[in-house]
Design an enzyme around this catalytic site. Structure first.
Site, short mmCIF file in Angstrom:
data_model
loop_
_atom_site.label_atom_id
_atom_site.label_comp_id
_atom_site.label_asym_id
_atom_site.label_seq_id
_atom_site.Cartn_x
_atom_site.Cartn_y
_atom_site.Cartn_z
N GLU A 262 -35.50 -12.70 19.28
CA GLU A 262 -35.15 -12.11 20.86
C GLU A 262 -33.86 -11.00 20.38
O GLU A 262 -32.98 -11.28 19.62
CB GLU A 262 -34.53 -13.26 21.64
CG GLU A 262 -35.64 -14.25 22.01
CD GLU A 262 -35.25 -15.12 22.89
OE1 GLU A 262 -34.06 -14.93 23.80
OE2 GLU A 262 -36.04 -16.19 23.35
N HIS A 280 -36.46 -14.69 28.60
CA HIS A 280 -35.36 -15.84 28.49
C HIS A 280 -34.81 -16.16 29.97
O HIS A 280 -33.62 -16.13 30.08
CB HIS A 280 -34.50 -15.57 27.34
CG HIS A 280 -33.88 -16.91 26.96
ND1 HIS A 280 -33.60 -16.98 25.69
CD2 HIS A 280 -33.59 -18.12 27.46
CE1 HIS A 280 -33.35 -18.15 25.17
NE2 HIS A 280 -33.08 -18.92 26.32
#
Length: 527
Positions: A262, A280
């Site tokens: 990420e 997220h």
């Protein structure tokens, strides 16, 4: 007491800074710092409040000479080097409950999105199409939901799923049968979950045991047509295998809020039919952001001001209510540990910590940590309650806790038994009227002594005139005696003496005492 100082290095609700200031703690908000910038200033601070962007590693902690606590506003602490923190005596805290409902609701929302193909239907409709027959969904009612991880968030998902009339099965090594009944789930092994679940949702941290828990082999063993949701941690699912099984049709849909890397601006799963992605967002609600900011500030302030430890990952938790009751016992534990550590001749192999009476009813973990901190202080001046258990494990010291419900000669008693290469010895202590720690037994010999300041420990044969000889030797050296504390097994046999002195005894005086008739061992102690 110096006013504690905290750095907030990631963006979070201004409520955090407000709470620190209300509690009398200095706070600086400096976000977006690079590693070198953080290293340059971290030495000023007692506390560091972060979210996921700041990554405190060993280099940063080496520079953090005053740092006592790192508080993570949120659940995941993958960005913190917890081993490095433990080794340096830094408490690591998180806020595991502040965003639980938000994350659980996001998992349920992803489940609906998969069941009814909402993202695809939305995109198609807004593109001017009207493809009712293309988006044939499935009901959640009557379906089986498989939980991998049934902790706080998993149990909330189970509760919401039961409200949707779903059946819930759960795999979690720490889930008891009673707890499974309480959350309305059937406890199963992983194979049973994979074969039965119509929907699978993950709610487990990323550890060596859980990494890749849904790897290719396990994904292939799932029920055909399963739908999988992950709002927990990236790395739990083999993303390449997931893509292959989505394309083959074995897996009907997958929704991920977290990814192995990420920010996931590129990923092989993007564009795969049946795949839903969010960036997220599990904890991203206004309520959750405020909640975790408030909680992390309150927890850090409590620790810095009162010593209360809440939601710590590397040291026993001590509530604000427990802290005053435990404090005198922890002082006693530290002193007994320090006594045993200074008198241990060679390597410590095993430690048994026994509690009797009122102490046995309290939280023993902090007491054990205090014993270890005292015991290891003679070999490390950086040891504290946080890193002492870590250091004991490093040295392969076996530590046992024992509770005795019975009350003996004292309302409470703490006994420390240490096994070294030279044998087994024990010390015991209690609290007197004003919660003053007091030694009451030394190596099986009853004696009463305060453990404070510089002291002399002497083992000797019990002979007339010995006490006078010791007193004369110290007097001739200009060393004033505070107290003489004596004990013996029987008349004329072995005896021990703890002598409190006003000044440390130098090597020459120690050498003279060792020459006195009947002396077996002499050691200078400091408390």
């Amino acid at each position: 007491m110096t006013t504690p100082k905290v750095l907030i290095s990631d963006k979070m609700s201004p409520k955090a800074a407000e709470i620190f200031r209300e509690r009398g703690i200095q706070v600086d908000e400096k976000t977006g710092l690079g590693k070198d910038e953080l290293i340059a200033i971290i030495g000023e601070y007692d506390g560091l409040a972060i979210r996921s962007s700041t990554r405190p590693d060993a280099d940063i902690m080496d520079a953090a000479t005053n740092l006592k606590v790192i508080g993570r506003a949120g659940i995941g602490t993958d960005n913190i080097d917890k081993d490095a923190a433990s080794a340096r005596g830094i408490v690591v805290m998180n806020t595991p409950f502040g965003n639980s409902i938000t994350t659980a609701e996001h998992a349920i929302a992803m489940m609906f999105a998969l069941a009814r193909q909402l993202p695809e239907a939305d995109a198609s409709t807004q593109a001017g199409k009207w493809e009712k027959s293309k988006f044939m969904g499935v009901e959640l009612t009557g379906k089986t939901l498989g939980l991998i991880g049934a902790g706080n968030i998993g149990s909330i998902v189970a509760d919401r799923a039961r409200g949707l009339k779903m059946k819930v099965v759960a795999f979690d090594p720490f889930l008891t049968e009673d707890r499974a009944v309480e959350i309305g789930a059937e406890k199963v092994d992983l194979d049973g979950l994979l074969s039965r679940a119509d929907f699978i949702t993950l709610h487990t941290p990323l550890t060596d045991q859980t990494r890749g828990i849904l790897g290719r082999e396990n994904l292939e063993r799932t029920k055909k047509g399963v739908r999988i949701i992950n709002c927990a941690r990236g790395g739990l699912i083999d993303e390449a295998a997931l893509k292959d099984l989505l394309e083959s049709g074995h897996i009907a849909g997958a929704a991920l809020d977290v990814f192995g890397e990420e920010p996931a601006k590129e990923n092989s799963l993007f564009g795969t039919p049946g795949f839903v992605a969010t960036p997220h967002l599990g904890a991203s609600t206004t309520e959750a952001q405020v909640n975790v900011a408030i909680q992390v500030a309150e927890q850090m302030a409590d620790y810095l001001l009162t010593g209360a430890v809440t939601n710590a990952l590397n040291t026993p938790s001590v509530s604000a209510e427990e802290a005053p009751r435990l404090k005198p016992y922890m002082t006693l534990a530290t002193k007994l540990g320090l006594l045993a550590g200074q008198l241990a001749h060679r390597g410590i192999k095993r430690v048994s910590i026994e509690a009797e009476g009122a102490l046995a009813e309290l939280n023993m973990k902090p007491v054990t940590a205090a014993v270890l901190a005292g015991m290891l202080r003679p070999i490390s001046d950086t040891v504290n309650m946080v890193n002492a258990p870590f250091m004991a494990r490093e040295r392969d010291i076996d530590v046992a806790e024992v509770r005795h419900d019975k009350e003996g000669d004292y309302a409470s008693l703490l006994r420390l038994t240490v096994e070294t290469s030279d044998g087994v010895r024990s010390v015991a202590g209690t609290l007197f009227g004003d919660n003053a720690p007091r030694l009451v037994e030394l190596f099986g010999i009853r004696m009463e002594a305060e453990l404070d300041g510089p002291m002399l420990y002497i083992e000797n044969e019990d002979k007339p005139g010995f006490i006078g000889a010791v007193g004369s030797t110290l007097g001739q050296a200009g060393i004033n005696i505070g107290t003489f504390n004596l004990g013996r097994r029987a008349g004329g046999s072995d005896a021990v003496m703890l002598v409190a002195v006003d000044d440390e005894v130098n090597a020459d005086v120690m050498a003279t005492i060792k020459t006195l008739d009947g002396v077996k061992n002499v050691k200078a102690l400091t408390f």
